[in-house]
Design a protein around this motif. Structure first.
Motif: not given
Length: 163
Positions: A51-54, A89-91, A107-116
């Motif tokens: 879900v985060i990847a998509v 992590l997601l809205d 979310t900002r936190k989710g984008r940070d995780v995605y970037a990692k």
């Protein structure tokens, strides 16, 4: 009376040579490898990672788009979305034209995780791909596309036969 010769249909199925089984074993192995890394570093399950990847790739997909792009069923996506929202992590936003649908956004936190996660995913992919030459990688891609397309055809034929 001589023993009866087995016909081809009666021959035993050799699981290690059965294409669906072999694909499943490889897929499960690769998924487990990724899941272990994502669980250890980010506390994410495979459905959550997908879900985060998509969402990271698409920006603001609907839940239906996530279902289509991941091949996961509605329940798995729904549960992953709820857990990701609970983790901050997601809205989930109401869809303006469909009250049953949701629009997803990291979310900002989710984008940070995605970037990692992205560099880790690319490193793992490169490590797996290193077992193949470039020509073999292209062949594998073509083969997987053909099997995927044939699977869709067979599913459609099954739908036609049952309808």
């Amino acid at each position: 009376m001589p023993p009866k010769k087995p016909d081809a249909d009666a021959a035993p199925l050799i699981l290690q040579e059965f294409l669906p089984y072999r694909l499943s074993v490889v897929t499960e192995g690769v998924s487990s490898l990724f899941a272990t890394r994502y669980q250890e570093r980010f506390g994410l399950s495979i459905p959550e990672w997908r879900v985060i990847a998509v969402t990271g790739q698409q920006g603001t997909p609907t839940t239906q788009e996530v279902i289509e792009r991941t091949g996961m069923d509605r329940v798995r996506v729904s549960r992953a979305v709820i857990r990701l929202a609970d983790k901050g992590l997601l809205d989930r936003l109401a869809h303006p034209r469909d009250q049953r649908a949701q629009i997803l956004r990291l979310t900002r936190k989710g984008r940070d995780v995605y970037a990692k996660i992205v560099p880790l995913a690319r490193t793992l992919q490169a490590s797996l791909a290193s077992a193949l030459s470039e020509a073999e990688q292209r062949q594998l891609s073509t083969i997987l596309e053909k099997i995927g397309a044939r699977t869709q055809e067979l599913m459609a034929e099954g739908d036609d036969a049952s309808g």
